[in-house]
Each structure stands twice: as C-alpha cells, then as structure tokens.
Design a protein around this motif. Structure first.
Motif, PDB file in Angstrom:
ATOM      1  N   UNK B 342       0.832  -1.194   0.000  1.00  0.00           N
ATOM      2  CA  UNK B 342       0.000   0.000   0.000  1.00  0.00           C
ATOM      3  C   UNK B 342       0.872   1.250   0.000  1.00  0.00           C
ATOM      4  N   UNK B 343       2.016   1.179   0.703  1.00  0.00           N
ATOM      5  CA  UNK B 343       2.943   2.321   0.653  1.00  0.00           C
ATOM      6  C   UNK B 343       3.517   2.513  -0.749  1.00  0.00           C
ATOM      7  N   UNK B 344       3.880   1.384  -1.388  1.00  0.00           N
ATOM      8  CA  UNK B 344       4.452   1.470  -2.728  1.00  0.00           C
ATOM      9  C   UNK B 344       3.414   1.999  -3.717  1.00  0.00           C
ATOM     10  N   UNK B 345       2.160   1.587  -3.515  1.00  0.00           N
ATOM     11  CA  UNK B 345       1.075   2.060  -4.372  1.00  0.00           C
ATOM     12  C   UNK B 345       0.966   3.575  -4.321  1.00  0.00           C
ATOM     13  N   UNK B 361      -1.209  -0.285 -11.754  1.00  0.00           N
ATOM     14  CA  UNK B 361      -0.484  -1.146 -10.819  1.00  0.00           C
ATOM     15  C   UNK B 361      -1.201  -2.487 -10.710  1.00  0.00           C
ATOM     16  N   UNK B 362      -0.424  -3.550 -10.698  1.00  0.00           N
ATOM     17  CA  UNK B 362      -1.005  -4.867 -10.436  1.00  0.00           C
ATOM     18  C   UNK B 362      -0.340  -5.438  -9.202  1.00  0.00           C
ATOM     19  N   UNK B 363      -1.138  -5.992  -8.310  1.00  0.00           N
ATOM     20  CA  UNK B 363      -0.585  -6.550  -7.078  1.00  0.00           C
ATOM     21  C   UNK B 363      -0.864  -8.043  -7.004  1.00  0.00           C
ATOM     22  N   UNK B 364       0.120  -8.811  -6.635  1.00  0.00           N
ATOM     23  CA  UNK B 364      -0.074 -10.243  -6.437  1.00  0.00           C
ATOM     24  C   UNK B 364       0.558 -10.666  -5.114  1.00  0.00           C
ATOM     25  N   UNK B 365      -0.072 -11.597  -4.446  1.00  0.00           N
ATOM     26  CA  UNK B 365       0.524 -12.201  -3.248  1.00  0.00           C
ATOM     27  C   UNK B 365       0.600 -11.272  -2.067  1.00  0.00           C
ATOM     28  N   UNK B 410       2.800  -0.350 -17.041  1.00  0.00           N
ATOM     29  CA  UNK B 410       2.351  -1.267 -16.000  1.00  0.00           C
ATOM     30  C   UNK B 410       3.478  -1.528 -15.010  1.00  0.00           C
ATOM     31  N   UNK B 411       3.149  -1.416 -13.728  1.00  0.00           N
ATOM     32  CA  UNK B 411       4.090  -1.806 -12.684  1.00  0.00           C
ATOM     33  C   UNK B 411       3.446  -2.962 -11.942  1.00  0.00           C
ATOM     34  N   UNK B 412       4.151  -4.048 -11.856  1.00  0.00           N
ATOM     35  CA  UNK B 412       3.581  -5.201 -11.154  1.00  0.00           C
ATOM     36  C   UNK B 412       4.384  -5.483  -9.887  1.00  0.00           C
ATOM     37  N   UNK B 413       3.673  -5.516  -8.762  1.00  0.00           N
ATOM     38  CA  UNK B 413       4.314  -5.864  -7.493  1.00  0.00           C
ATOM     39  C   UNK B 413       3.857  -7.267  -7.139  1.00  0.00           C
ATOM     40  N   UNK B 414       4.808  -8.124  -6.842  1.00  0.00           N
ATOM     41  CA  UNK B 414       4.438  -9.505  -6.589  1.00  0.00           C
ATOM     42  C   UNK B 414       5.249 -10.021  -5.418  1.00  0.00           C
ATOM     43  N   UNK B 425       8.925  -8.910  -5.976  1.00  0.00           N
ATOM     44  CA  UNK B 425       9.339  -8.510  -7.320  1.00  0.00           C
ATOM     45  C   UNK B 425       8.687  -7.192  -7.713  1.00  0.00           C
ATOM     46  N   UNK B 426       9.469  -6.361  -8.353  1.00  0.00           N
ATOM     47  CA  UNK B 426       8.930  -5.133  -8.938  1.00  0.00           C
ATOM     48  C   UNK B 426       9.230  -5.215 -10.422  1.00  0.00           C
TER      49      UNK B 426
END
Lengths: 132, 659
Positions: B342-345, B361-365, B410-414, B425-426
């Motif tokens: 949530x901070x990174x978002x 932004x896409x968030x996984x895990x 797109x930034x994906x945080x996983x 992962x970023x």
C-alpha cells in the motif's frame, strides 16, 4: 542507514499528530500527494512536543481526541510559544468533536477538516496554508 | 478468506473482548463512583472498531459501531446517565456485534443490513438523554484556562465541582528529553489522590530545552497532600465552601480504587520483548539438549529401562511443544506484505503524476507474510526500486504508443514465499535495459576498462556499483544521487539479495529475496582451528569434503571442481587469520546461487543449531564477513558469517583478476 537525502531546502515540513495509526497513514497518504512535502509523524501529543524543536515545521495537522495531551492543549501550547506561534495548524477530527473544533479555532487553529473527508478537502487547506 | 479479512476479524475480536472487560469493570462499581477513564476507554474502543470496520469495508458494522459510539459519547459527556438499563443495552449490543463478526468468518458477505439496529440504538439514545450538567463555570475559574479545555474535560471539571471537590493546579517544569517519563510518575501520584482532568503543556517562563506543565486536578484531599506527594507548586483554583473531612477521606479512598482500574484495549508489544521471549526459548532449547545428552549417558549405562523410555517420550513432547511455541512467537512478528504494497502504491500514484506518465499497478501475493522488522527496514529500498522503474523503465506515453504498447505503463508488485525466504518482485513493461548503454556509462565513469569482456549478469551488476546512474540530468524522481548500490547493501545487511532480469523492449524485473524472519536463523556450526562460526542454512546449498589434492590454484586464487562447475574457495583460516595449517581433509560449505556460488573451507563441520543473531559489539563492527554474534550454550558466543559479504568480496577479486 540513510537512503534518500532528507529535506532539501524547498521541502515543506509537515507534522501529523494522530494517535490512530490507521488515520495517521491515511492523512499521510493524502498529504504526500502534494508537491515538495516532507512528513513527520507524531503518535501522541507528547510525541509532538518532542518533535517540535527538531526541525522548522511549516504546518501542523492534529487530531483532537488523543491520550496524554489532546489537540486543544497542543494548539494552545504552540500558539503561545514565540518560537512556534506562526506555524499554521489544521484540526482533523470527527463530527463528534464539533464543539471542540470551535474551541480549537478560538485559541488559534487556522482551519479544520471533519473526518471522514475527501482528499481534496484536506489538500486544499494544506495548500492554502503553505502559500508563502 | 483473504489474509486482510482474517486480520480484521482478529482485531475486531480483541476489541469486543476489551469492550466486555471494560463494561464488566464499570458495572461492578456503584453508579455514582464510576471511573470516568473507563467510560472514556469504552468510547475509544467503539471508536476504533468503527474506524477499523470502515477501513476494511464492513459497512453495516461501521454504522452500528458509529451509533454506539454516539451513545457512549453522550454518557461520557454526561448528556446521558449510566444505569442498569444502559448496561443491559450495551451488553446486548456487544453480543450483536460479536455474532456479526462471527458471521463474517464463514460468509463472504461483508455488508449486512443494519437499518433496524440503527433505529433501535437511535431510539434508545433519545430516550436516555438527560439534562446535562449545564451549570456555567464562568466566574468560578479563569477564562484563559476554560478556553483550552475540550468538551469532555469541561464536563469532568463540572462534575468534580458539582460533587463538592476542590480544583487544584499543579505546576512543574521538566527536561524536554524525559518529560514523558517524569510526567508518568507525577500522574500516578496525582491519580492516587484525585482525578487528573487536564494536562496542559506550556513554554511560558520556562528555560530552553524544558517544558512546563499545568495539571488540572479535582480532589477532595487537602492541598497539602498534593504538595507533599508531588513536591511541586500547587494552587487552589476552586474550593467548595466547606468540605466535611470524613466524607473527603472516604471519597479519596474510593478514588484510589477507581484509578487502579484502567481501560483495556488492544495490546501492542515492543518487538524487543518478543526477542526476549525468543531468547528464553533458545535457553530452554539448550536445556532440552542437555536432557538429551544425559539420557544418552544413562541409557548407555543402564540400557533402556522403562523409566528412561518414559523420559525419552517426555523429552520428545517437550521438543514438539517448544517448536510450537517458537512458531507462535514468530507468527506474532509477521505482517502481510499488503502493508508494504500500500505504501508502494502511494509512491506510484504520486510519482506518476509528477512525471506525467500513466501507470497501472497490479498486485499479487499481498497476503504473503514477512517479519515486521524486515518489512520496515526494506521499505525505503523498495520505494527506490519503484521510483527507478517509473523513471528509467517506463517510456513516455508517445514512445509507448509508437512501440505498439498500451499507453498506460504497467508496474507489477508480486510477493511470494520460497522456502524460508520471501521474494518481492517489482516489474515494469517498459523499455528494458540495454547492455551496451550500461557499458558505455560504466566506461565513462571509469568503472570498467573499455575493452572489458563481461557477461550479461556482470553488466547488470554494474548498475549496483556506487556512483552509477544512467540518466544524465539528475531527475526529480529517482536521480537524487542515490543509486541501486544502496538497495543492494540494504538487502545484504538483512541477509538477502537483489537480482535483475530484463528484456530490451519488454521490460525489467527486480527481485528482492529476503529471509522471512531474522529472529531465528537455522545455522550450521563449523570449526577452523579453535574458532567456531555459524553459517546460515538459508544461504547454503550443500556441504562437501574437499581433499587438498582436489584444490587447483590459478593466479593465486584457488578453485575446485564441483560436478563440472568451477567453484572459487574462501578459507576461513585465512579470512580470519587463524594460525596453523589447513588439514589435508577439509570441508566446504557451498553458499550462494548460480554464478555467485563459492565454497567456504572449514576444518570441521559441527551441528545444526537455531540461533538468535545479535549485533556484535563495537570493536567488531565493520569486520568484513561477520554479520553478528549469537549465544549458543551457556554464555558461549559464536560469530555468525555474513555470507553475502564474503561472496561479494571474493567475486570482486575475481572481476579485478579478469578485467
């Protein structure tokens, strides 16, 4: 270890005083969207008293209902101290504290925002008070 | 159920529990002498529950707790009286809340229809409204003081005056550094004699570096009691015409009792306290091992007698229970990665606006769990990686459209758990890293020779060197003179590492691997000469025996052949200047992964051990290759190897040798 250079000269220092970590991070998120702000969090009125001499603050955002000292007592302290009296203060509190907010304004707070608020409501007030 | 919902239910249950306890405490007291702090506590519990359920999207529950909060607010401010009827009503509603929360456990439905409950609470609140203590305080007390009081404090002041108490003010000055500690003692002394109504800080007439406080008190005790007990300047602001001494005595005795009851809410635990528990568990583990060895001795001497077999079983149970306990304590330290995300978002939202790039932004895990301490330590490094991706990775919109990509980047945080590690992962779908561009820059900055032959991995590694930055102008977002070198250092200091993979035109991925917790590290103890070291198992892939004859030496550096891989060797004896020759038969602990694999040569391998790492004392701090110290056995201290630093050191030497 320090990562990012802290606090270049053009950054505005804002102190957020709020005992609820949830509300604190919400306020932080909203204010952080503005340009060139550096945020310091205080988790209680006492904590705020300790933070105040640490740097030159450009704005204080405070809750009313807190343990140790409440927001009104903090406002009174700031506004009566020659070193801090020019720092603008915003009260952020629930509609429950309507009466307390009025009291806060009467002892020197500059604005208030009622929780829950829209991000723009707080941002507008912050921007207006940060103008040189 | 999602992790965040579980978290909500656990917290809500804590709040309900504390509401019940507070309410029971209040009910035990005669109505006239109810502790105002307890009522205020109950109000705050309901306030917290409202905020919590609102945050997690439980609408109906938010409305109900909001309505109850209003009712409690009336009681707290004296607008409604506490009575048996009110107690019954509050108990009933705590049960209602409990059953609602229980309902969330098995249903996915977050929203409930609360309209009927709301109407009932509102009607009850209206019927309870009593005339407040409306007497004006004007004229009785100085205006200056009244102006600063909150509505609640004013109500408490009025109540004290109505009950015939004296109003005193205690004045004191404390040092800015420890005023909170000093005030705590003073407050306790005051609460033993009366009610503390307000604590007002002031800097008027107070020297620099100090803080003055005015404490407003209501009490039936004589002023001299306060002077004696606090040792401070005390003044009477208001006193009733005559107070009967006997009655005053009695009231004071009750108020002592009242102040002992505090309102409970959620328990927050200092992480150091948890560490202490872990240390104690470590101690019990050691005792358990002692029992095992005594058992060994006894069974050798007397054979497996029934009593010894029983002892064995008991020891096994102890072992299991200890492991359980350890797991439970570790669990307390865990927080979901969602907190970091949530901070990174927020960072992404904020910076995308600043650099005028559209970003999804896409968030996984998000439910993956990580040690709270690690989460806090690593957040700045992650923020840096995210800024880096926005600034250097994602192209401007027009460039993206030209390349046939979606306009929004797109930034994906996983996050995921991998064994005893958490991987975060970023990744971005930006332009990717062009190796030739990196080499060009590195040459320009004199980091490498122009004719250096580097593998792709070595090229990526250049980005992590201090002082490397590909952008010419210092950009507002990531180019603040801080590089990825600091991200790598931070990860290494936490026992983790960073990896990069990238495809030109498709995007870049940074993976940060961290141990799940630093609190307890399973390690292998090794010995060289008389020195023993702990090697964390998380960084070790295997151990092998190495004969002197199998070691090859090339340009002063030694290697050995591990199933066809050439693995550089680091001798602990040499690294730590341990006297004596290396025995012909040695052991190698293989640490690191992929190209970053080396063998640590020790004389002997000892046992595996769960260790609690502590930072080393000052004179050892900064010693290369040492991550910290750990206690094993009775007052026996062992050094823990900083495997990542040793690998780093060894590979830099190699790079210098080949360049």
């Amino acid at each position: 270890m320090i990562y990012l250079p802290r606090n270049p000269i053009y950054m505005k220092n804002i102190l957020i005083v709020e005992d609820s970590s949830m509300t604190r991070s919400m306020i932080r998120a909203v204010v952080e969207e503005l340009d060139d702000v550096e945020i310091v969090e205080a988790v209680s009125g006492f904590d705020a008293l300790k933070q105040l001499p640490q740097r030159e603050f450009n704005l204080i955002i405070t809750d009313i209902n807190m343990p140790d000292i409440n927001g009104l007592e903090l406002i009174n302290f700031v506004k009566k101290d020659a070193r801090y009296k020019d720092i603008p203060m915003i009260i952020v509190s629930t509609e429950k504290s309507e009466e307390d907010k009025k009291r806060g304004m009467s002892i020197g707070a500059n604005a208030y925002v009622t929780k829950p608020f829209k991000p723009e409501q707080l941002q507008e007030k912050v921007n207006a008070l940060l103008k040189p | 159920m999602r992790g965040s919902d579980k978290e909500f239910i656990a917290e809500a249950e804590d709040l309900i529990e504390s509401a019940v306890n507070t309410l029971l405490g209040i009910q035990e007291q005669p109505v006239k002498e109810i502790d105002p702090d307890a009522v205020n506590g109950l109000f705050r519990v309901m306030h917290t529950l409202k905020g919590l359920s609102g945050l997690y999207g439980y609408q109906g529950l938010t409305d109900i707790s909001h309505a109850l909060e209003s009712l409690l607010d009336d009681i707290r401010l004296g607008k409604a009286e506490l009575s048996e009827e009110v107690f019954a009503f509050l108990f009933k509603y705590i049960d209602v809340i409990r059953s609602i929360v229980n309902g969330f456990k098995d249903k996915k439905q977050k929203k409930i229809d609360a309209s009927q409950n709301l109407a009932e609470i509102e009607a009850f609140r209206e019927s309870m409204k009593a005339a407040g203590s409306g007497e004006s305080l004007k004229g009785k007390l100085p205006d200056e003081l009244l102006k600063v009081l909150s509505e609640y404090e004013e109500h408490r002041l009025k109540t004290n005056i109505k009950d015939g108490k004296n109003i005193y003010v205690v004045r004191t000055v404390f040092n800015l550094l420890d005023f909170d500690v000093k005030l705590k003692d003073l407050t306790a002394a005051i609460k033993a004699l009366g009610e503390l109504i307000s604590t007002m800080p002031t800097s008027e007439g107070v020297p620099d570096g100090s803080l003055g406080f005015h404490l407003l008190i209501g009490s039936s005790k004589p002023i001299d009691d306060f002077r004696k007990s606090t040792g401070c300047d005390v003044e009477t602001l208001y006193s009733p015409a005559q107070a009967e001494p006997a009655r005053a005595e009695e009231a004071a005795a009750e108020s002592i009792e009242g102040s002992l009851k505090t309102s409970a809410s959620t328990v927050r635990v200092d992480i150091q306290k948890l560490d202490r528990i872990l240390n104690t568990i470590g101690g019990i583990n050691m005792t358990k091992e002692a029992i095992d060895s005594i058992w060994d001795e006894l069974s050798e001497e007397y054979g497996h007698t029934p009593a010894l077999i029983d002892l064995y079983r008991v020891a096994q149970t102890l072992d299991r229970k200890l492991a359980e306990l350890q797991g439970q304590v570790l669990e307390i330290r865990m927080v979901p990665v969602a907190q970091i995300f949530s901070r990174l978002g927020q960072v992404v939202r904020r910076y995308s606006r600043k650099v005028n790039k559209k970003i999804d932004i896409e968030l996984y895990g998000e439910e993956t769990e990580i040690d709270k301490f690690l989460a806090e330590e690593i957040i700045d490094a992650l923020v840096h990686i995210v800024r880096n991706s926005i600034d250097h990775g994602l192209e401007p919109s027009d460039e993206r459209v030209k390349a046939g990509k979606k306009e929004a980047g797109k930034i994906r945080l996983r996050a995921m758990q991998r064994g005893n590690n958490v991987v975060i992962e970023v990744s971005d779908d930006g332009r990717g890293i062009r190796p030739e561009r990196i080499i060009e820059k590195a040459v320009e900055k004199n980091l490498i020779e122009p004719d250096a032959q580097l593998t792709l991995r070595e090229v990526y590694d250049l980005m992590f060197l201090p002082g490397f930055s590909t952008k010419e102008s210092v950009s507002e977002v990531s180019g603040r003179g801080v590089g990825l070198d600091i991200v790598r250092d931070k990860a290494a200091s936490l026992g983790g590492f960073v990896e990069v993979s990238s495809k030109v035109g498709d995007g870049t991925k940074f993976s940060l691997t961290l141990p799940i917790t630093l609190a307890i590290v399973r390690s292998l103890l090794v010995k060289s000469g008389d020195e023993r070291f702990a090697v964390p198992l998380s960084s070790m892939s295997e151990t092998v025996t190495v004969d002197k004859s199998a070691i090859n030496s090339i340009e002063g550096r030694r290697f050995f052949n591990l199933r066809g891989d050439v693995v550089p060797l680091v001798f602990l004896r040499e690294l730590f200047d341990i006297p004596g020759p290396q025995p012909d038969h040695s052991f190698a602990a293989i640490v690191g992964y992929g190209d970053r694999k080396i063998g640590l040569i020790a004389d002997e391998l000892l046992v595996q051990h769960d260790i609690v790492i502590k930072s080393v004392s000052e004179y050892l701090e900064g010693t290369k290759g040492i991550a910290g110290a750990a206690e094993i056995g009775r007052h026996e201290v062992i050094l823990v190897l900083d495997v990542e630093a040793i690998i780093e050191e060894s590979l830099t030497k190699k790079a210098q040798a080949t360049v």
